[in-house]
Design a protein around this motif. Structure first.
Motif, PDB file in Angstrom:
ATOM      1  N   MET A  27       5.288 -15.582  63.181  1.00  0.00           N
ATOM      2  CA  MET A  27       5.803 -15.274  64.030  1.00  0.00           C
ATOM      3  C   MET A  27       5.898 -15.798  65.428  1.00  0.00           C
ATOM      4  O   MET A  27       4.697 -16.177  65.780  1.00  0.00           O
ATOM      5  N   PRO A  28       6.798 -16.119  66.096  1.00  0.00           N
ATOM      6  CA  PRO A  28       6.894 -17.033  67.357  1.00  0.00           C
ATOM      7  C   PRO A  28       6.007 -15.994  68.405  1.00  0.00           C
ATOM      8  O   PRO A  28       5.985 -14.751  68.426  1.00  0.00           O
ATOM      9  N   THR A  29       5.546 -16.842  69.362  1.00  0.00           N
ATOM     10  CA  THR A  29       4.483 -16.094  70.059  1.00  0.00           C
ATOM     11  C   THR A  29       5.415 -16.089  71.473  1.00  0.00           C
ATOM     12  O   THR A  29       6.194 -17.041  71.847  1.00  0.00           O
ATOM     13  N   LEU A  30       5.437 -15.070  72.347  1.00  0.00           N
ATOM     14  CA  LEU A  30       6.058 -14.850  73.610  1.00  0.00           C
ATOM     15  C   LEU A  30       5.154 -15.755  74.642  1.00  0.00           C
ATOM     16  O   LEU A  30       3.927 -15.728  74.393  1.00  0.00           O
ATOM     17  N   PRO A  31       5.725 -16.167  75.780  1.00  0.00           N
ATOM     18  CA  PRO A  31       5.099 -17.088  76.465  1.00  0.00           C
ATOM     19  C   PRO A  31       4.214 -15.683  77.595  1.00  0.00           C
ATOM     20  O   PRO A  31       4.837 -14.662  77.718  1.00  0.00           O
ATOM     21  N   THR A  32       3.015 -16.126  77.800  1.00  0.00           N
ATOM     22  CA  THR A  32       2.153 -15.166  78.375  1.00  0.00           C
ATOM     23  C   THR A  32       2.597 -15.406  80.060  1.00  0.00           C
ATOM     24  O   THR A  32       2.777 -16.494  80.538  1.00  0.00           O
ATOM     25  N   PRO A  33       2.532 -14.308  80.851  1.00  0.00           N
ATOM     26  CA  PRO A  33       2.780 -14.241  82.261  1.00  0.00           C
ATOM     27  C   PRO A  33       1.527 -14.930  83.159  1.00  0.00           C
ATOM     28  O   PRO A  33       0.606 -15.108  82.377  1.00  0.00           O
ATOM     29  N   LEU A  34       2.089 -15.911  84.013  1.00  0.00           N
ATOM     30  CA  LEU A  34       1.053 -16.729  84.636  1.00  0.00           C
ATOM     31  C   LEU A  34      -0.159 -15.614  85.267  1.00  0.00           C
ATOM     32  O   LEU A  34       0.285 -14.938  85.828  1.00  0.00           O
ATOM     33  N   ALA A  35      -1.213 -16.141  85.496  1.00  0.00           N
ATOM     34  CA  ALA A  35      -2.485 -15.326  85.813  1.00  0.00           C
ATOM     35  C   ALA A  35      -2.721 -16.043  86.996  1.00  0.00           C
ATOM     36  O   ALA A  35      -2.491 -17.388  87.349  1.00  0.00           O
ATOM     37  N   SER A  36      -3.409 -15.381  88.287  1.00  0.00           N
ATOM     38  CA  SER A  36      -3.566 -15.943  89.298  1.00  0.00           C
ATOM     39  C   SER A  36      -5.227 -16.765  89.324  1.00  0.00           C
ATOM     40  O   SER A  36      -5.824 -15.872  88.424  1.00  0.00           O
ATOM     41  N   PRO A  37      -5.563 -17.370  89.885  1.00  0.00           N
ATOM     42  CA  PRO A  37      -6.852 -18.065  89.858  1.00  0.00           C
ATOM     43  C   PRO A  37      -7.922 -17.024  90.164  1.00  0.00           C
ATOM     44  O   PRO A  37      -8.992 -17.125  89.659  1.00  0.00           O
ATOM     45  N   GLU A  38      -7.538 -15.981  91.002  1.00  0.00           N
ATOM     46  CA  GLU A  38      -8.605 -14.979  91.100  1.00  0.00           C
ATOM     47  C   GLU A  38      -8.938 -14.195  89.972  1.00  0.00           C
ATOM     48  O   GLU A  38      -9.862 -13.588  89.942  1.00  0.00           O
ATOM     49  N   GLN A  39      -7.953 -14.113  89.104  1.00  0.00           N
ATOM     50  CA  GLN A  39      -8.166 -13.125  87.686  1.00  0.00           C
ATOM     51  C   GLN A  39      -8.998 -14.125  86.843  1.00  0.00           C
ATOM     52  O   GLN A  39      -9.437 -13.424  85.514  1.00  0.00           O
ATOM     53  N   ARG A  40      -9.289 -15.496  86.911  1.00  0.00           N
ATOM     54  CA  ARG A  40     -10.170 -16.190  86.159  1.00  0.00           C
ATOM     55  C   ARG A  40     -11.516 -15.617  85.444  1.00  0.00           C
ATOM     56  O   ARG A  40     -11.578 -15.433  84.281  1.00  0.00           O
ATOM     57  N   ASP A  41     -12.276 -14.988  86.358  1.00  0.00           N
ATOM     58  CA  ASP A  41     -13.716 -14.330  86.091  1.00  0.00           C
ATOM     59  C   ASP A  41     -13.182 -13.211  85.059  1.00  0.00           C
ATOM     60  O   ASP A  41     -14.044 -12.955  83.916  1.00  0.00           O
ATOM     61  N   ARG A  42     -12.301 -12.465  85.327  1.00  0.00           N
ATOM     62  CA  ARG A  42     -12.013 -11.206  84.679  1.00  0.00           C
ATOM     63  C   ARG A  42     -11.485 -11.581  83.160  1.00  0.00           C
ATOM     64  O   ARG A  42     -11.729 -11.219  81.943  1.00  0.00           O
ATOM     65  N   ILE A  43     -10.622 -12.654  82.955  1.00  0.00           N
ATOM     66  CA  ILE A  43     -10.164 -13.218  81.868  1.00  0.00           C
ATOM     67  C   ILE A  43     -11.263 -13.801  80.992  1.00  0.00           C
ATOM     68  O   ILE A  43     -11.373 -13.437  79.675  1.00  0.00           O
ATOM     69  N   VAL A  44     -12.322 -14.293  81.692  1.00  0.00           N
ATOM     70  CA  VAL A  44     -13.327 -14.815  80.803  1.00  0.00           C
ATOM     71  C   VAL A  44     -14.187 -13.673  80.096  1.00  0.00           C
ATOM     72  O   VAL A  44     -14.622 -13.552  78.996  1.00  0.00           O
ATOM     73  N   GLU A  45     -14.196 -12.608  81.060  1.00  0.00           N
ATOM     74  CA  GLU A  45     -15.027 -11.571  80.571  1.00  0.00           C
ATOM     75  C   GLU A  45     -14.123 -10.911  79.442  1.00  0.00           C
ATOM     76  O   GLU A  45     -14.854 -10.329  78.430  1.00  0.00           O
ATOM     77  N   ILE A  46     -12.984 -10.745  79.436  1.00  0.00           N
ATOM     78  CA  ILE A  46     -12.222 -10.048  78.401  1.00  0.00           C
ATOM     79  C   ILE A  46     -12.100 -10.815  77.150  1.00  0.00           C
ATOM     80  O   ILE A  46     -12.328 -10.534  75.974  1.00  0.00           O
ATOM     81  N   ARG A  47     -12.281 -12.256  77.454  1.00  0.00           N
ATOM     82  CA  ARG A  47     -12.284 -13.117  76.150  1.00  0.00           C
ATOM     83  C   ARG A  47     -13.643 -13.042  75.560  1.00  0.00           C
ATOM     84  O   ARG A  47     -13.559 -12.605  74.383  1.00  0.00           O
ATOM     85  N   ASP A  48     -14.795 -13.068  76.229  1.00  0.00           N
ATOM     86  CA  ASP A  48     -16.149 -12.841  75.688  1.00  0.00           C
ATOM     87  C   ASP A  48     -16.193 -11.528  75.098  1.00  0.00           C
ATOM     88  O   ASP A  48     -16.640 -11.265  73.930  1.00  0.00           O
ATOM     89  N   ASN A  49     -15.597 -10.373  75.549  1.00  0.00           N
ATOM     90  CA  ASN A  49     -15.436  -9.188  74.815  1.00  0.00           C
ATOM     91  C   ASN A  49     -14.798  -8.962  73.738  1.00  0.00           C
ATOM     92  O   ASN A  49     -15.107  -8.434  72.835  1.00  0.00           O
ATOM     93  N   LEU A  50     -13.662  -9.783  73.757  1.00  0.00           N
ATOM     94  CA  LEU A  50     -12.923 -10.018  72.481  1.00  0.00           C
ATOM     95  C   LEU A  50     -13.715 -10.568  71.283  1.00  0.00           C
ATOM     96  O   LEU A  50     -13.645 -10.086  70.175  1.00  0.00           O
ATOM     97  N   GLU A  51     -14.200 -11.565  71.600  1.00  0.00           N
ATOM     98  CA  GLU A  51     -15.257 -12.463  70.846  1.00  0.00           C
ATOM     99  C   GLU A  51     -16.098 -11.635  70.124  1.00  0.00           C
ATOM    100  O   GLU A  51     -16.451 -11.561  68.809  1.00  0.00           O
ATOM    101  N   ALA A  52     -16.826 -10.711  70.946  1.00  0.00           N
ATOM    102  CA  ALA A  52     -18.025  -9.831  70.246  1.00  0.00           C
ATOM    103  C   ALA A  52     -17.234  -8.761  69.434  1.00  0.00           C
ATOM    104  O   ALA A  52     -17.886  -8.332  68.546  1.00  0.00           O
ATOM    105  N   ARG A  53     -15.945  -8.043  70.054  1.00  0.00           N
ATOM    106  CA  ARG A  53     -15.285  -7.256  69.054  1.00  0.00           C
ATOM    107  C   ARG A  53     -15.036  -7.459  67.848  1.00  0.00           C
ATOM    108  O   ARG A  53     -15.096  -6.953  66.767  1.00  0.00           O
TER     109      ARG A  53
END
Length: 93
Positions: A1-27
Motif C-alpha cells: 500500500m503506498p504511503t501518503l507524505p507526512t505533513p512537515l513538522a516544525s523544529p519545536e516539535q522534535r522533542d515531542r516526536i521523539v517522545e512519541i516514537r519512544d512510546n510507540l516502540e514500548a507499545r
C-alpha cells in the motif's frame, strides 16, 4: 500500500516526536509480548510516520546550516575600487 507524505513538522516539535516514537516502540514491545498482532501492525505504521518526521526535521536542519561562500569583506573590496573622477566646479558630467 503506498504511503501518503507526512505533513512537515516544525523544529519545536522534535522533542515531542521523539517522545512519541519512544512510546510507540514500548507499545510495540508490549503488544509483541501479549501477541496482539493486529495492534503491532498499526503501531508500526505510526512508528514509521514518527521516524519519517524526525528524518525530515534532521534533513531540514542539515540543509539550514550556514555555508561560507568565501565572500570578501567590504574592506577588501573597497581597497580595489577604481578612483573617482575629479570633481571640478563647473565641469559637466
Amino acid at each position: 500500500m503506498p504511503t501518503l507524505p507526512t505533513p512537515l513538522a516544525s523544529p519545536e516539535q522534535r522533542d515531542r516526536i521523539v517522545e512519541i516514537r519512544d512510546n510507540l516502540e514500548a507499545r510495540i514491545a508490549e503488544a509483541e509480548r501479549e501477541g496482539s498482532l493486529g495492534e503491532i501492525e498499526g503501531l508500526r505504521v505510526s512508528l514509521a510516520g514518527a521516524e519519517d518526521k524526525l528524518a525530515q526535521l534532521d534533513e531540514r536542519a542539515r540543509r539550514a546550516t550556514t555555508i561560507n561562500l568565501g565572500m570578501p569583506a567590504f574592506s577588501g573590496i573597497a581597497d580595489r575600487a577604481a578612483p573617482l573622477p575629479d570633481a571640478r566646479p563647473g565641469a559637466l558630467s
